[in-house]
Motif scaffolding. Structure first.
Motif, short mmCIF file in Angstrom:
data_model
loop_
_atom_site.label_atom_id
_atom_site.label_comp_id
_atom_site.label_asym_id
_atom_site.label_seq_id
_atom_site.Cartn_x
_atom_site.Cartn_y
_atom_site.Cartn_z
N VAL A 39 0.69 -1.28 -0.04
CA VAL A 39 -0.19 0.09 0.16
C VAL A 39 0.84 1.26 -0.06
CG1 VAL A 39 -1.83 1.42 1.23
CG2 VAL A 39 -1.79 -1.26 1.35
N THR A 40 0.44 2.43 -0.87
CA THR A 40 1.24 3.49 -0.76
C THR A 40 1.17 4.04 0.38
OG1 THR A 40 0.96 3.63 -3.20
CG2 THR A 40 1.82 5.51 -2.29
N ALA A 41 2.11 4.58 0.94
CA ALA A 41 2.13 5.26 2.17
C ALA A 41 1.12 6.62 2.12
CB ALA A 41 3.46 5.83 2.53
N SER A 42 1.07 7.30 1.03
CA SER A 42 0.39 8.33 0.91
C SER A 42 -1.30 8.14 1.00
CB SER A 42 0.45 9.19 -0.27
OG SER A 42 0.10 8.39 -1.17
N ASN A 43 -1.80 6.69 0.94
CA ASN A 43 -2.85 6.42 1.08
C ASN A 43 -3.31 5.73 2.64
OD1 ASN A 43 -3.20 6.76 -1.63
ND2 ASN A 43 -3.67 4.81 -2.19
N ILE A 44 -2.45 5.95 3.37
CA ILE A 44 -2.65 5.54 4.78
C ILE A 44 -2.76 6.96 5.69
CG2 ILE A 44 -1.94 4.38 7.00
CD1 ILE A 44 -0.34 2.65 4.85
N ILE A 45 -3.72 6.96 6.16
CA ILE A 45 -3.99 8.27 7.14
C ILE A 45 -4.39 8.08 8.53
CG2 ILE A 45 -5.01 10.57 7.19
CD1 ILE A 45 -5.50 10.37 4.17
N MET A 46 -3.92 8.48 9.29
CA MET A 46 -4.40 8.37 10.92
C MET A 46 -5.06 9.64 11.40
SD MET A 46 -0.75 6.35 11.86
CE MET A 46 0.39 7.79 11.34
N TYR A 47 -5.98 9.37 12.50
CA TYR A 47 -6.65 10.31 13.03
C TYR A 47 -6.65 10.24 14.55
CZ TYR A 47 -8.41 11.39 8.34
OH TYR A 47 -8.63 11.75 7.06
N ASP A 48 -6.50 11.00 15.39
CA ASP A 48 -6.35 11.21 16.96
C ASP A 48 -7.30 12.24 17.25
OD1 ASP A 48 -4.34 9.18 17.07
OD2 ASP A 48 -2.76 10.63 16.72
N GLU A 49 -8.07 11.84 18.15
CA GLU A 49 -8.84 12.83 19.06
C GLU A 49 -8.07 13.45 19.97
OE1 GLU A 49 -13.15 12.79 21.35
OE2 GLU A 49 -11.74 11.39 21.66
N LEU A 50 -7.95 14.82 20.21
CA LEU A 50 -7.42 15.59 21.15
C LEU A 50 -8.22 16.40 21.83
CD1 LEU A 50 -4.71 17.17 18.69
CD2 LEU A 50 -4.35 14.92 20.11
N LYS A 51 -8.05 16.40 23.34
CA LYS A 51 -8.56 17.25 24.30
C LYS A 51 -7.88 18.09 24.98
CE LYS A 51 -11.59 16.96 28.62
NZ LYS A 51 -11.69 16.16 29.92
N ASP A 52 -8.00 19.32 24.81
CA ASP A 52 -7.06 20.59 25.33
C ASP A 52 -5.63 20.20 24.63
OD1 ASP A 52 -9.24 21.71 26.78
OD2 ASP A 52 -8.85 20.20 28.47
N GLY A 53 -5.48 19.66 23.65
CA GLY A 53 -4.24 19.63 22.92
C GLY A 53 -3.58 18.17 23.37
N TYR A 54 -4.16 17.28 23.97
CA TYR A 54 -3.52 16.24 24.26
C TYR A 54 -4.25 14.82 23.77
CZ TYR A 54 -0.53 18.47 27.81
OH TYR A 54 0.39 19.55 28.21
N PRO A 55 -3.60 13.77 23.28
CA PRO A 55 -4.30 12.76 22.68
C PRO A 55 -5.20 12.11 23.85
CG PRO A 55 -1.97 12.58 22.38
CD PRO A 55 -2.22 13.73 23.42
N THR A 56 -6.55 11.67 23.45
CA THR A 56 -7.29 11.00 24.35
C THR A 56 -6.98 9.40 24.17
OG1 THR A 56 -8.76 10.74 22.85
CG2 THR A 56 -9.09 12.50 24.18
#
Length: 176
Positions: A39-56
């Motif tokens: 898989v081409t790396a540009s087709n892999i995307i990650m999302y993180d939820e942040l509360k007050d700038g810190y990962p939940t």
């Protein structure tokens, strides 16, 4: 068929996200163009939820097919919604303790380390095995100081509990 524009809706309905969602392409975090399975790396995307700038700890990773549709996704519900900034150790303390622990762990190898403190290079992330926020950074060491011999140079990646400077795991390209 879902596309990247559906990410917030998917994360909200499946994971119950209610804070900011941050996006990062995998090529922002790795130095190669292909991931496992070709898989081409540009087709892999990650999302993180942040509360007050810190990962939940709540996150979603997707793989987009050639037409831009989501062909695969991975979801994780986090457990770090009550970040207590006042109880976190400083990045400087985490750095110093991690370098010290690395030197102790590998003291039998006669390593020379190339490590310099930079707060910008220390990342705060949610570490699922410990279910808490941790700090991490990379630095190099060379056996007997042989920096020009690529087989003697190794990368060390400590993972430090953001609330406990004694709780340190060290990964390395040495394999142990």
């Amino acid at each position: 068929m879902f596309t990247e524009s559906d990410v917030n809706r998917i994360m909200g309905s499946v994971l119950g996200t209610k804070y900011d969602i941050e996006r990062a392409k995998i090529e922002d975090t790795v130095g190669y163009n292909k991931a496992a399975g070709g898989v081409t790396a540009s087709n892999i995307i990650m999302y993180d939820e942040l509360k007050d700038g810190y990962p939940t700890g709540t996150s979603m990773s997707i793989i987009l097919d050639e037409e831009g549709y989501i062909s695969y996704l991975t979801l994780r519900k986090g457990a770090s919604y009550d970040t207590q900034v006042e109880k976190m150790i400083s990045k400087r303390e985490a750095f110093d303790k991690a370098v010290e622990a690395t030197k102790e762990k590998y003291n039998n190898l006669n390593l020379e380390f190339n490590v310099e403190y930079s707060e910008d290079k220390i990342n705060t992330f949610y570490y699922p095995p410990k279910k808490c926020l941790c700090y991490t950074f990379d630095f190099e060491g060379a056996i007997e100081g042989k920096w020009d011999d690529e087989l003697s140079v190794f990368v060390f990646t400590p993972i430090i509990n953001a609330y406990d400077s004694v709780d340190i795991d060290i990964a390395s390209t040495l394999g142990y």
